[in-house]
Motif scaffolding. Structure first.
Motif, PDB file in Angstrom:
ATOM      1  N   ILE A 239       0.850  -1.186   0.000  1.00  0.00           N
ATOM      2  CA  ILE A 239       0.000   0.000   0.000  1.00  0.00           C
ATOM      3  C   ILE A 239       0.890   1.242   0.000  1.00  0.00           C
ATOM      4  O   ILE A 239       1.840   1.325   0.787  1.00  0.00           O
ATOM      5  CB  ILE A 239      -0.933   0.026   1.233  1.00  0.00           C
ATOM      6  N   SER A 240       0.580   2.168  -0.869  1.00  0.00           N
ATOM      7  CA  SER A 240       1.331   3.433  -0.896  1.00  0.00           C
ATOM      8  C   SER A 240       0.355   4.587  -1.049  1.00  0.00           C
ATOM      9  O   SER A 240      -0.654   4.482  -1.747  1.00  0.00           O
ATOM     10  CB  SER A 240       2.348   3.433  -2.046  1.00  0.00           C
ATOM     11  N   GLY A 241       0.664   5.685  -0.357  1.00  0.00           N
ATOM     12  CA  GLY A 241      -0.158   6.896  -0.429  1.00  0.00           C
ATOM     13  C   GLY A 241       0.546   7.973  -1.237  1.00  0.00           C
ATOM     14  O   GLY A 241       1.779   8.111  -1.194  1.00  0.00           O
ATOM     15  N   HIS A 242      -0.240   8.754  -1.997  1.00  0.00           N
ATOM     16  CA  HIS A 242       0.304   9.816  -2.854  1.00  0.00           C
ATOM     17  C   HIS A 242      -0.533  11.089  -2.667  1.00  0.00           C
ATOM     18  O   HIS A 242      -1.746  11.012  -2.451  1.00  0.00           O
ATOM     19  CB  HIS A 242       0.276   9.392  -4.323  1.00  0.00           C
ATOM     20  N   THR A 243       0.120  12.236  -2.791  1.00  0.00           N
ATOM     21  CA  THR A 243      -0.564  13.531  -2.689  1.00  0.00           C
ATOM     22  C   THR A 243      -0.274  14.349  -3.939  1.00  0.00           C
ATOM     23  O   THR A 243       0.571  13.987  -4.757  1.00  0.00           O
ATOM     24  CB  THR A 243      -0.087  14.304  -1.452  1.00  0.00           C
ATOM     25  N   GLU A 258       4.143  13.199   5.605  1.00  0.00           N
ATOM     26  CA  GLU A 258       3.338  12.680   6.718  1.00  0.00           C
ATOM     27  C   GLU A 258       1.917  12.374   6.273  1.00  0.00           C
ATOM     28  O   GLU A 258       1.344  11.341   6.664  1.00  0.00           O
ATOM     29  CB  GLU A 258       3.317  13.690   7.878  1.00  0.00           C
ATOM     30  N   LEU A 259       1.346  13.264   5.427  1.00  0.00           N
ATOM     31  CA  LEU A 259      -0.030  13.058   4.981  1.00  0.00           C
ATOM     32  C   LEU A 259      -0.152  11.791   4.138  1.00  0.00           C
ATOM     33  O   LEU A 259      -1.079  10.977   4.336  1.00  0.00           O
ATOM     34  CB  LEU A 259      -0.506  14.270   4.181  1.00  0.00           C
ATOM     35  N   SER A 260       0.756  11.579   3.197  1.00  0.00           N
ATOM     36  CA  SER A 260       0.680  10.389   2.341  1.00  0.00           C
ATOM     37  C   SER A 260       0.889   9.113   3.156  1.00  0.00           C
ATOM     38  O   SER A 260       0.220   8.094   2.917  1.00  0.00           O
ATOM     39  CB  SER A 260       1.718  10.478   1.226  1.00  0.00           C
ATOM     40  N   SER A 261       1.780   9.151   4.149  1.00  0.00           N
ATOM     41  CA  SER A 261       2.002   7.977   5.003  1.00  0.00           C
ATOM     42  C   SER A 261       0.786   7.682   5.863  1.00  0.00           C
ATOM     43  O   SER A 261       0.387   6.515   6.023  1.00  0.00           O
ATOM     44  CB  SER A 261       3.235   8.200   5.884  1.00  0.00           C
ATOM     45  N   ASP A 262       0.156   8.739   6.420  1.00  0.00           N
ATOM     46  CA  ASP A 262      -1.029   8.532   7.253  1.00  0.00           C
ATOM     47  C   ASP A 262      -2.196   7.999   6.431  1.00  0.00           C
ATOM     48  O   ASP A 262      -2.966   7.158   6.906  1.00  0.00           O
ATOM     49  CB  ASP A 262      -1.417   9.848   7.935  1.00  0.00           C
ATOM     50  N   ARG A 263      -2.345   8.481   5.208  1.00  0.00           N
ATOM     51  CA  ARG A 263      -3.432   7.978   4.362  1.00  0.00           C
ATOM     52  C   ARG A 263      -3.202   6.516   3.960  1.00  0.00           C
ATOM     53  O   ARG A 263      -4.152   5.724   3.892  1.00  0.00           O
ATOM     54  CB  ARG A 263      -3.573   8.865   3.126  1.00  0.00           C
ATOM     55  N   ALA A 264      -1.963   6.142   3.672  1.00  0.00           N
ATOM     56  CA  ALA A 264      -1.664   4.739   3.370  1.00  0.00           C
ATOM     57  C   ALA A 264      -1.949   3.857   4.569  1.00  0.00           C
ATOM     58  O   ALA A 264      -2.494   2.748   4.439  1.00  0.00           O
ATOM     59  CB  ALA A 264      -0.197   4.607   2.928  1.00  0.00           C
ATOM     60  N   ASN A 265      -1.630   4.336   5.772  1.00  0.00           N
ATOM     61  CA  ASN A 265      -1.902   3.562   6.974  1.00  0.00           C
ATOM     62  C   ASN A 265      -3.399   3.474   7.253  1.00  0.00           C
ATOM     63  O   ASN A 265      -3.903   2.449   7.741  1.00  0.00           O
ATOM     64  CB  ASN A 265      -1.178   4.192   8.163  1.00  0.00           C
ATOM     65  N   ALA A 266      -4.143   4.524   6.914  1.00  0.00           N
ATOM     66  CA  ALA A 266      -5.604   4.469   7.056  1.00  0.00           C
ATOM     67  C   ALA A 266      -6.191   3.435   6.104  1.00  0.00           C
ATOM     68  O   ALA A 266      -7.134   2.704   6.462  1.00  0.00           O
ATOM     69  CB  ALA A 266      -6.194   5.853   6.786  1.00  0.00           C
ATOM     70  N   ALA A 267      -5.657   3.342   4.883  1.00  0.00           N
ATOM     71  CA  ALA A 267      -6.115   2.321   3.948  1.00  0.00           C
ATOM     72  C   ALA A 267      -5.797   0.926   4.469  1.00  0.00           C
ATOM     73  O   ALA A 267      -6.600  -0.008   4.317  1.00  0.00           O
ATOM     74  CB  ALA A 267      -5.453   2.546   2.580  1.00  0.00           C
TER      75      ALA A 267
END
Length: 315
Positions: A239-243, A258-267
């Protein structure tokens, strides 16, 4: 000269005698053809001996062996097969008297049978080591070939599982109308790493509020739909998050990393809540605004996305 004495004409007869050797002028051609055939056969045999292994040459020799008899068996094969009373075998000359048999020279035996027709006597290893230890490389080559075939079969099974997951996900998205505009932002593609599912934001639809890592109801429904589609495949997940390129006023405390990491962790949490085992998730990372889908427009909504990859076995 008197007319009564006319000179008689002389007739000369020339006889042509045929040479007896002319009948055999073509005999040398047949002899030469036989010689050429023999030489071609010789060179063919030499070539075969050079390109074949010991086991292959033995198999060729056994193929041309006219007999393959057992000295311990008599009668027919299969259910009617019998055993000879005499240990020397059932081979005898047809001229022997009725009360005893005279052994004759046995033909070459291809396989000596033991207690069972399916188990050769005195051989436990189907590939014994010949003098010089040449069987070990052959066994290693066979093991490598079997391992390669196993890997190919596993890769084919894995690809079939990924294809099935892709078809299931596309079908579920097409039959779930309440996803709204988020359904148009689902990108599914096969990559060398595996099956990649990218959930992107749209102009009027987003999985997260602006600048927040809290997933909304539409994002949770979409995430659970993805989890249901990939649950049958045993592949590990990344899982990877992107902004997008929009930054924070005070990026020193909290920024796109931080935002992309937090969103990936939420997923990740939503996938686990939907039934995906936590052990299948092997990578969760934030990529900030490094990898844009729309590189020409860094602020495009589709650059804000969650990427979920079903990894192949080698990844």
């Amino acid at each position: 000269m008197p007319r009564s004495k006319r000179i008689q004409p002389t007739v000369i007869v020339k006889r042509r005698y045929e040479d007896e050797g002319e009948e055999h002028n073509s005999a040398w051609k047949l002899a030469y053809a036989d010689f050429v055939t023999a030489m071609m056969t010789f060179f063919l045999i030499m070539w075969l001996m050079n390109v074949t292994t010991v086991e292959q040459r033995k198999g060729i020799a056994d193929y041309f062996n006219p007999v393959a008899l057992s000295q311990a068996n008599s009668g027919a094969d299969g259910m009617l097969a019998g055993r000879s009373v005499d240990k020397t075998g059932a081979l005898s000359t047809p001229n022997a008297p009725g009360e005893h048999s005279v052994p004759v020279a046995a033909p070459p035996v291809v396989a000596s049978l033991g207690d069972s027709d399916r188990q050769p006597a005195g051989r436990k290893d189907p590939m014994p080591n010949p003098p010089g230890g040449k069987a070990a490389p052959d066994r290693n080559a066979r093991a490598e070939l079997e391992a390669m075939l196993d890997r190919q079969a596993a890769a084919l099974t894995e690809q079939q599982a990924l294809d099935e997951a892709e078809r299931d996900l596309r079908r579920r998205i097409a039959t779930t109308p309440d996803l709204g505009a988020l359904a148009d932002g689902v990108l599914i593609q096969q990559t060398p790493q595996g099956l990649r599912v990218q959930l992107t934001d749209q102009v009027k639809a987003s999985m997260f509020n602006v600048g927040s890592a809290q997933m909304n109801d539409q994002g949770r429904r979409l995430m659970r739909l993805v989890a249901t589609a990939v649950a049958a495949a045993p592949n590990r997940l990344s899982i990877s998050g992107h902004t997008d390129a929009l930054g924070y006023a005070d990026g020193a405390k909290y920024g796109n990393w931080e935002l992309s990491s937090d969103r990936a962790n939420a997923a990740r949490r939503e996938l686990i809540a939907a039934g995906i085992p936590a052990a299948r998730i092997v990578r969760v990372e934030g990529r900030a605004d490094l990898d844009h889908l729309d590189a020409a427009n860094p602020l495009a909504p589709r650059n804000r996305r969650i990427s979920i990859t079903l990894l192949r076995g080698g990844e």
